[in-house]
Design a protein around this motif. Structure first.
Motif, PDB file in Angstrom:
ATOM      1  N   LEU A  14      19.451  30.823  49.867  1.00  0.00           N
ATOM      2  CA  LEU A  14      19.525  29.686  48.964  1.00  0.00           C
ATOM      3  C   LEU A  14      20.110  30.134  47.635  1.00  0.00           C
ATOM      4  CD1 LEU A  14      16.150  27.776  49.521  1.00  0.00           C
ATOM      5  CD2 LEU A  14      18.318  27.581  50.759  1.00  0.00           C
ATOM      6  N   GLY A  15      20.906  29.250  47.033  1.00  0.00           N
ATOM      7  CA  GLY A  15      21.554  29.567  45.771  1.00  0.00           C
ATOM      8  C   GLY A  15      21.050  28.743  44.610  1.00  0.00           C
ATOM      9  N   GLY A  16      19.904  28.094  44.775  1.00  0.00           N
ATOM     10  CA  GLY A  16      19.347  27.278  43.712  1.00  0.00           C
ATOM     11  C   GLY A  16      17.992  26.737  44.126  1.00  0.00           C
ATOM     12  N   LYS A  17      17.346  26.042  43.207  1.00  0.00           N
ATOM     13  CA  LYS A  17      16.025  25.484  43.482  1.00  0.00           C
ATOM     14  C   LYS A  17      16.116  24.406  44.555  1.00  0.00           C
ATOM     15  CE  LYS A  17      12.695  26.021  41.254  1.00  0.00           C
ATOM     16  NZ  LYS A  17      11.522  26.915  41.437  1.00  0.00           N
ATOM     17  N   GLN A  18      15.074  24.316  45.364  1.00  0.00           N
ATOM     18  CA  GLN A  18      15.030  23.271  46.386  1.00  0.00           C
ATOM     19  C   GLN A  18      14.564  21.957  45.770  1.00  0.00           C
ATOM     20  OE1 GLN A  18      12.230  25.698  48.671  1.00  0.00           O
ATOM     21  NE2 GLN A  18      10.940  23.873  48.898  1.00  0.00           N
ATOM     22  N   VAL A  19      15.099  20.860  46.316  1.00  0.00           N
ATOM     23  CA  VAL A  19      14.839  19.519  45.799  1.00  0.00           C
ATOM     24  C   VAL A  19      14.215  18.677  46.903  1.00  0.00           C
ATOM     25  CG1 VAL A  19      15.903  17.420  44.896  1.00  0.00           C
ATOM     26  CG2 VAL A  19      16.752  19.660  44.163  1.00  0.00           C
TER      27      VAL A  19
END
Length: 327
Positions: A179-184
């Protein structure tokens, strides 16, 4: 809920592939349909391919990976999906674990395999490890898509702070296993039809049409109550903003007593042989009553039907088709 009219005839034999739940079909640029799905033993990942959808029924399956004997990835191998990203093949799947003293056979995490061969039925599959999310908890049913140059992952996961079994999340990826960012949070079980037996949103699949991105998913227990829901967003919106997404208040694909089809869901999308006609691929049983735990009933068969779009640009899946033969 108003019933759609009697389903149209399908060019596909149903069941399409016997005893393969959570079916996934990817049509590649080489003209082949690549198929995988959960095997009843939950102990391995198989692939097969065919130049036609009906041909998948008799295509020779190839075992590309088997579960570990102990430790991570040693139990309940669920819902593999094959994707082609940046010149390599990837399989996303969920697996639980065992140890010499404990069993976590329903404590799943998501994992990735990679293969650089032109034909994914050949060559070696390398384990790329676990997809690490924002917290360690039950997670499964990873799917991915690329939009405007961004690689996204959509998956189901339990949030200890939210009542229920699993919700749907989206996040950008820095590579096909990271993953390259926060999960939404995209969706959680909130309607009664998503909360029968278990509070579940899982089995996401992505399809694009008419300037929108659609995500189908499945809800409730894996018996006859299992059914499909739908999310959608404008393709030019921020897909990582929950406000960009709308959610259907009613299920879009449900069991059909008249057609003898129960628990349709965990779908994917592909195109017919003409590369124009949209095809819905899903699993369903041909009987309602199940002995024991529905997860261990082997007769969720892979099925396929064409579908259309209405004047508002929304998918019309119709009804699950009755069995056309008894292979």
């Amino acid at each position: 809920m108003k019933r759609p009219p009697i389903a149209q005839q399908s060019p596909y034999s149903n069941p399409l592939v016997l005893q393969r739940a959570d079916p996934w079909i990817y049509k590649h640029t080489d003209g082949y349909y690549y198929f995988t799905g959960s095997v009843p033993e939950y102990d391995r990942i198989e692939l097969r391919r065919s130049l036609t959808l009906n041909g998948l029924a008799e295509a020779e399956p190839v075992v590309c990976w088997r579960k570990h004997e102990i430790g991570k990835m040693s139990a309940n191998i669920w819902a593999p999906e094959i994707h082609y990203v940046s010149g390599k093949w990837y399989i996303y799947f969920a697996a639980a674990w065992t140890s010499e003293t404990q069993q976590g056979i329903f404590d799943h995490r998501m994992y990735v395999l990679e293969n650089s061969s032109a034909n994914p039925l050949e060559g070696a599959w390398e384990e790329k490890g676990q997809i690490v999310t924002d917290w360690e908890s039950f997670s499964l049913d990873a799917t991915s898509f690329v939009h405007e140059g961004v690689h996204y992952l959509v998956w189901a996961q339990n949030d200890p702070a939210i009542e229920g079994n699993s919700n749907l999340y989206i996040a950008p990826m820095s590579n096909p296993w990271t993953l390259g960012g926060k999960q939404v949070l995209l969706s959680k079980p909130e309607y009664p039809w998503e909360r029968i037996g278990y509070k579940v949103n899982e089995g996401a699949a992505v399809v694009r049409h008419g300037g929108r991105i659609f995500i189908s998913y499945s809800g409730s227990a894996t018996d006859h109550n299992y059914c499909m829901g739908l999310l959608w967003a404008d393709e030019n919106s921020d897909l990582l903003d929950p406000a960009s997404w709308s959610k259907a208040a009613e299920p879009v694909f449900v069991s059909d007593e008249e057609h003898g089809q129960y628990g349709p869901g965990h779908n994917c999308f592909t195109f017919a042989e003409d590369d124009k006609t949209d095809v819905l691929v899903y699993h369903a049983r041909s009987y309602k009553e199940i002995d024991g735990d529905s997860l261990y009933d082997p007769n969720r068969h892979a099925r396929a039907k064409t579908f259309v779009w209405d004047e508002h640009g929304m998918p019309v899946f119709g009804r699950p088709l009755p069995d056309t033969h008894s292979r």
